[in-house]
Design a protein around this motif. Structure first.
Motif, PDB file in Angstrom:
ATOM      1  N   PHE A   1       0.829  -1.212   0.000  1.00 41.02           N
ATOM      2  CA  PHE A   1       0.000   0.000   0.000  1.00 41.02           C
ATOM      3  C   PHE A   1       0.865   1.263   0.000  1.00 41.02           C
ATOM      4  O   PHE A   1       0.481   2.268  -0.605  1.00 41.02           O
ATOM      5  CB  PHE A   1      -1.002  -0.015   1.157  1.00 41.02           C
TER       6      PHE A   1
ATOM      7  N   ILE B   1       1.610   1.688  -3.558  1.00 38.80           N
ATOM      8  CA  ILE B   1       0.449   2.217  -4.285  1.00 38.80           C
ATOM      9  C   ILE B   1       0.343   3.728  -4.041  1.00 38.80           C
ATOM     10  O   ILE B   1       0.145   4.515  -4.972  1.00 38.80           O
ATOM     11  CB  ILE B   1      -0.838   1.471  -3.864  1.00 38.80           C
TER      12      ILE B   1
ATOM     13  N   PHE C   1      -8.617   3.933  -3.340  1.00 34.30           N
ATOM     14  CA  PHE C   1      -8.541   3.265  -4.649  1.00 34.30           C
ATOM     15  C   PHE C   1      -9.437   2.035  -4.631  1.00 34.30           C
ATOM     16  O   PHE C   1      -9.791   1.507  -3.568  1.00 34.30           O
ATOM     17  CB  PHE C   1      -7.091   2.893  -4.993  1.00 34.30           C
ATOM     18  N   TYR C   2      -9.755   1.561  -5.852  1.00 34.40           N
ATOM     19  CA  TYR C   2     -10.603   0.370  -5.972  1.00 34.40           C
ATOM     20  C   TYR C   2      -9.838  -0.871  -5.539  1.00 34.40           C
ATOM     21  O   TYR C   2      -8.661  -1.043  -5.902  1.00 34.40           O
ATOM     22  CB  TYR C   2     -11.090   0.204  -7.409  1.00 34.40           C
ATOM     23  N   ASP C   3     -10.521  -1.741  -4.800  1.00 32.48           N
ATOM     24  CA  ASP C   3      -9.935  -3.023  -4.433  1.00 32.48           C
ATOM     25  C   ASP C   3      -9.772  -3.864  -5.698  1.00 32.48           C
ATOM     26  O   ASP C   3     -10.671  -3.953  -6.529  1.00 32.48           O
ATOM     27  CB  ASP C   3     -10.836  -3.746  -3.420  1.00 32.48           C
ATOM     28  N   VAL C   4      -8.621  -4.492  -5.832  1.00 36.78           N
ATOM     29  CA  VAL C   4      -8.311  -5.272  -7.039  1.00 36.78           C
ATOM     30  C   VAL C   4      -9.146  -6.549  -7.118  1.00 36.78           C
ATOM     31  O   VAL C   4      -9.327  -7.114  -8.193  1.00 36.78           O
ATOM     32  CB  VAL C   4      -6.787  -5.580  -7.069  1.00 36.78           C
ATOM     33  N   SER C   5      -9.681  -6.972  -5.990  1.00 36.52           N
ATOM     34  CA  SER C   5     -10.471  -8.212  -5.951  1.00 36.52           C
ATOM     35  C   SER C   5     -11.793  -7.934  -5.225  1.00 36.52           C
ATOM     36  O   SER C   5     -11.975  -8.301  -4.067  1.00 36.52           O
ATOM     37  CB  SER C   5      -9.652  -9.286  -5.233  1.00 36.52           C
TER      38      SER C   5
ATOM     39  N   LYS D   1     -15.290  -7.518  -3.440  1.00 39.42           N
ATOM     40  CA  LYS D   1     -16.224  -8.426  -2.758  1.00 39.42           C
ATOM     41  C   LYS D   1     -17.650  -7.878  -2.801  1.00 39.42           C
ATOM     42  O   LYS D   1     -18.553  -8.462  -2.208  1.00 39.42           O
ATOM     43  CB  LYS D   1     -15.815  -8.625  -1.297  1.00 39.42           C
TER      44      LYS D   1
ATOM     45  N   LEU E   1     -10.892   0.976  -1.024  1.00 40.12           N
ATOM     46  CA  LEU E   1     -10.055   0.996   0.176  1.00 40.12           C
ATOM     47  C   LEU E   1      -9.566   2.420   0.423  1.00 40.12           C
ATOM     48  O   LEU E   1      -9.145   3.097  -0.520  1.00 40.12           O
ATOM     49  CB  LEU E   1      -8.831   0.091  -0.015  1.00 40.12           C
TER      50      LEU E   1
ATOM     51  N   ASN F   1     -10.360  -4.692   8.815  1.00 38.65           N
ATOM     52  CA  ASN F   1      -9.913  -6.004   9.277  1.00 38.65           C
ATOM     53  C   ASN F   1      -8.648  -5.794  10.102  1.00 38.65           C
ATOM     54  O   ASN F   1      -7.732  -5.087   9.665  1.00 38.65           O
ATOM     55  CB  ASN F   1      -9.627  -6.918   8.085  1.00 38.65           C
TER      56      ASN F   1
ATOM     57  N   GLY G   1      -8.756 -11.725   9.063  1.00 37.67           N
ATOM     58  CA  GLY G   1      -8.421 -11.857   7.645  1.00 37.67           C
ATOM     59  C   GLY G   1      -7.608 -10.707   7.096  1.00 37.67           C
ATOM     60  O   GLY G   1      -7.556 -10.508   5.877  1.00 37.67           O
ATOM     61  N   GLN G   2      -6.963  -9.932   7.993  1.00 33.61           N
ATOM     62  CA  GLN G   2      -6.106  -8.858   7.467  1.00 33.61           C
ATOM     63  C   GLN G   2      -4.932  -9.478   6.712  1.00 33.61           C
ATOM     64  O   GLN G   2      -4.224 -10.339   7.257  1.00 33.61           O
ATOM     65  CB  GLN G   2      -5.584  -7.967   8.613  1.00 33.61           C
ATOM     66  N   THR G   3      -4.769  -9.056   5.460  1.00 35.03           N
ATOM     67  CA  THR G   3      -3.690  -9.609   4.636  1.00 35.03           C
ATOM     68  C   THR G   3      -2.645  -8.561   4.278  1.00 35.03           C
ATOM     69  O   THR G   3      -1.519  -8.908   3.943  1.00 35.03           O
ATOM     70  CB  THR G   3      -4.251 -10.208   3.325  1.00 35.03           C
ATOM     71  N   VAL G   4      -3.040  -7.293   4.328  1.00 33.87           N
ATOM     72  CA  VAL G   4      -2.084  -6.218   4.050  1.00 33.87           C
ATOM     73  C   VAL G   4      -1.910  -5.430   5.341  1.00 33.87           C
ATOM     74  O   VAL G   4      -2.882  -4.865   5.877  1.00 33.87           O
ATOM     75  CB  VAL G   4      -2.585  -5.303   2.908  1.00 33.87           C
TER      76      VAL G   4
ATOM     77  N   HIS H   1      -6.241  -0.073   6.587  1.00 38.68           N
ATOM     78  CA  HIS H   1      -7.084   0.413   5.485  1.00 38.68           C
ATOM     79  C   HIS H   1      -8.543   0.154   5.834  1.00 38.68           C
ATOM     80  O   HIS H   1      -8.886  -0.861   6.418  1.00 38.68           O
ATOM     81  CB  HIS H   1      -6.713  -0.268   4.168  1.00 38.68           C
TER      82      HIS H   1
ATOM     83  N   HIS I   1     -12.164  -0.621   4.414  1.00 39.52           N
ATOM     84  CA  HIS I   1     -12.917  -1.103   3.260  1.00 39.52           C
ATOM     85  C   HIS I   1     -14.262  -0.382   3.219  1.00 39.52           C
ATOM     86  O   HIS I   1     -14.955  -0.295   4.244  1.00 39.52           O
ATOM     87  CB  HIS I   1     -13.235  -2.593   3.390  1.00 39.52           C
TER      88      HIS I   1
HETATM   89  P1  AMP Z   1      -7.383  -7.054   4.116  1.00 39.00           P
HETATM   90  O1  AMP Z   1      -7.671  -8.497   3.842  1.00 39.00           O
HETATM   91  O2  AMP Z   1      -8.391  -6.396   5.016  1.00 39.00           O
HETATM   92  O3  AMP Z   1      -5.962  -6.833   4.571  1.00 39.00           O
HETATM   93  O4  AMP Z   1      -7.569  -6.332   2.742  1.00 39.00           O
HETATM   94  C1  AMP Z   1      -6.586  -6.226   1.779  1.00 39.00           C
HETATM   95  C2  AMP Z   1      -7.293  -5.902   0.501  1.00 39.00           C
HETATM   96  O5  AMP Z   1      -6.348  -5.355  -0.400  1.00 39.00           O
HETATM   97  C3  AMP Z   1      -7.920  -7.119  -0.178  1.00 39.00           C
HETATM   98  O6  AMP Z   1      -9.324  -6.912  -0.313  1.00 39.00           O
HETATM   99  C4  AMP Z   1      -7.198  -7.180  -1.513  1.00 39.00           C
HETATM  100  O7  AMP Z   1      -8.051  -7.570  -2.572  1.00 39.00           O
HETATM  101  C5  AMP Z   1      -6.705  -5.757  -1.677  1.00 39.00           C
HETATM  102  N1  AMP Z   1      -5.520  -5.592  -2.500  1.00 39.00           N
HETATM  103  C6  AMP Z   1      -4.360  -6.304  -2.424  1.00 39.00           C
HETATM  104  N2  AMP Z   1      -3.485  -5.873  -3.348  1.00 39.00           N
HETATM  105  C7  AMP Z   1      -4.105  -4.855  -4.014  1.00 39.00           C
HETATM  106  C8  AMP Z   1      -3.724  -4.009  -5.101  1.00 39.00           C
HETATM  107  N3  AMP Z   1      -2.522  -4.078  -5.682  1.00 39.00           N
HETATM  108  N4  AMP Z   1      -4.616  -3.090  -5.529  1.00 39.00           N
HETATM  109  C9  AMP Z   1      -5.843  -2.992  -4.964  1.00 39.00           C
HETATM  110  N5  AMP Z   1      -6.249  -3.755  -3.940  1.00 39.00           N
HETATM  111  C10 AMP Z   1      -5.402  -4.681  -3.477  1.00 39.00           C
END
Ligand code: AMP
Length: 112
Positions: free
Chosen positions: A5, A8, A27-31, A33, A39, A86, A92-95, A99, A101
Motif C-alpha cells: 500500500f 500504491i 482506490f478500488y480493491d483489485v479483488s 467483494k 479501500l 480487518n 483476515g487482514q492480509t495487508v 485500510h 474497506h
Molecule cells: P485485508 O484483507 O483487510 O488486509 O484487505 C486487503 C485488501 O487489499 C484485499 O481486499 C485485496 O483484494 C486488496 N488488494 C491487495 N493488493 C491490491 C492491489 N494491488 N490493488 C488494490 N487492492 C489490493
C-alpha cells in the motif's frame, strides 16, 4: 519499506484512484467483494487499528469523513454500505498497512 500500500500511495504500483489528499489515498480493491469495493489508506504507514494512537484521532475522523464523501459520490449513501477495518489474522487482514474497506452497491451478507 516493503509495503504494497505504501507503493500504491507512491505510485510505484498502479491502482485505480478514487480520492487523494495530503492524509489519505483511496482506490478500488483489485479483488472486489461487492459492486462497490474501495479501500481508504492513511498515507502514514500504520500497521493496523491496534497501532492508531490518540494522536491519530483527527486522521481517523478524516478517514470516516472521506468514506462518507466517497459513498455519496458512488451513489450508495442511501442504499447502504459497510465500513470495515480487518485487524489481525483472525479478521483476515492480509495487508499490514491499515485500510478501511467501503463495501456496497448490493445487499451484503448478514453478519448478525
Ligand atoms: P485485508 O484483507 O483487510 O488486509 O484487505 C486487503 C485488501 O487489499 C484485499 O481486499 C485485496 O483484494 C486488496 N488488494 C491487495 N493488493 C491490491 C492491489 N494491488 N490493488 C488494490 N487492492 C489490493
Amino acid at each position: 519499506m516493503d509495503c504494497i500500500f505504501c507503493k500504491i500511495i507512491e505510485g510505484e504500483i498502479p491502482s485505480k484512484a478514487v480520492y487523494n489528499d495530503e492524509l489519505v489515498f483511496a482506490f478500488y480493491d483489485v479483488s472486489p467483494k461487492a459492486p462497490v469495493h474501495i479501500l481508504i489508506v492513511p498515507k502514514k504507514h500504520i500497521v493496523s487499528v491496534n497501532d492508531f494512537t490518540v494522536d491519530d484521532n483527527a486522521l481517523l475522523a478524516h478517514i470516516f469523513d472521506v468514506a462518507k464523501q466517497i459513498a455519496k459520490r458512488k451513489g450508495i449513501s442511501e442504499s447502504g454500505y459497510r465500513l470495515i477495518f480487518n485487524t489481525g489474522k483472525d479478521a483476515g487482514q492480509t495487508v499490514f498497512h491499515a485500510h478501511l474497506h467501503i463495501l456496497g452497491g448490493d445487499t451484503l451478507c448478514d453478519l448478525g
